[in-house]
Scaffold this active site. Sequence first.
Site, PDB file in Angstrom:
ATOM      1  N   LYS A  59       0.811  -1.224   0.000  1.00 27.37           N
ATOM      2  CA  LYS A  59       0.000   0.000   0.000  1.00 27.37           C
ATOM      3  C   LYS A  59       0.846   1.278   0.000  1.00 27.37           C
ATOM      4  O   LYS A  59       0.403   2.310  -0.482  1.00 27.37           O
ATOM      5  CB  LYS A  59      -0.954   0.002   1.194  1.00 27.37           C
ATOM      6  CG  LYS A  59      -2.074  -1.004   1.057  1.00 27.37           C
ATOM      7  CD  LYS A  59      -3.051  -0.904   2.200  1.00 27.37           C
ATOM      8  CE  LYS A  59      -4.119  -1.974   2.079  1.00 27.37           C
ATOM      9  NZ  LYS A  59      -5.133  -1.861   3.145  1.00 27.37           N
TER      10      LYS A  59
ATOM     11  N   ASP B 288      -9.801   2.898   2.552  1.00 21.80           N
ATOM     12  CA  ASP B 288      -9.817   2.188   3.838  1.00 21.80           C
ATOM     13  C   ASP B 288     -10.461   3.013   4.965  1.00 21.80           C
ATOM     14  O   ASP B 288     -11.324   2.512   5.694  1.00 21.80           O
ATOM     15  CB  ASP B 288      -8.387   1.816   4.257  1.00 21.80           C
ATOM     16  CG  ASP B 288      -7.842   0.643   3.450  1.00 21.80           C
ATOM     17  OD1 ASP B 288      -8.640  -0.186   2.986  1.00 21.80           O
ATOM     18  OD2 ASP B 288      -6.610   0.565   3.300  1.00 21.80           O
TER      19      ASP B 288
END
Length: 279
Positions: A65, A101
Amino acid sequence: MELLGVIGNPISHSLSPLMHNTAFKKIKKQALYVPMLVDSKQLTDAIYGARALGFTGINVTVPYKEQVLANLTDLSEEAKAIKSVNTILFKENSIIGHSTDGAGFIQAVNHDLKYDLAQKKVLVAGAGGAARAIVYHLLRHGCHIYVANRTNERAKKLVSEFDSRDSRLTVIDISDSEIDRIIPMVDVVVNTTPVGMSTAKDQVPLSTQKLTDKHTVIDIIYNPIETQLLKLAKAKGCRTQNGLGMLVWQAALAWEFWWGISPPLDIMYETVKTAVKDK
Ligand code: ATR
């Protein structure tokens, strides 16, 4: 047929292919979502390869990420702030990175728990990528946040990256005595660490001694569905939520980013819930 997928290492455990493909089938969308195991040294090739193969977009999971940021031409404001990308959109002349997220976490709490986080006092356990994504949104909701992490220095770094002068963001020690002192002052406790996952099922990330029925306890872990932290919290009368909602909502927000549409949430929710139960 549109192509989508998720890049990570390991990747075989990911529930995203099942969740997205079931949703595509449900709404008869001509799309296929594939898991892609990528070696760290080939991350750049993988991103450009996906673009060359005509993928619409991809998700990015652990451990890429952060690393993936170097391969993108554009970043959303949020991805820039938290230095994390979980969703990529390929356009003709650009590769755009975004993170769903943190917003996924907030949406899950809003919709599934029907709980409004605005102005709440929140204790966050952990200071990694997931914590950064969540803290970013909690700050925008006017929350006062206490961050407790195994490695105190990392919590300090997280706080300084947002704004070390921001008095709404405080680092605290993760020792039992300090957690027991802070918990009576907060409304919400969030676990962003892997402590309590199936490999460490009986462990809790922080002391639960002072939890009462006034607390809301959220664990972003979804396997097991109910971690030891949530079990103990429930026994004390707390409102609790596991990580399934965040998993589904971050995926739903990826659909918004790729196509500007909402997926069939119920079927996605059912699919991942059943898959976790079956494991
Ligand atoms: P993610 O992107 O999922 O947040 P990460 O960036 O690796 O993953 O962060 C994991 C977080 O969980 C970190 O805060 C980590 O603490 P350290 O900074 O001390 O490494 C925390 N964590 C991981 N394993 C842990 C354990 N066994 N006990 C306590 N905290 C743990």
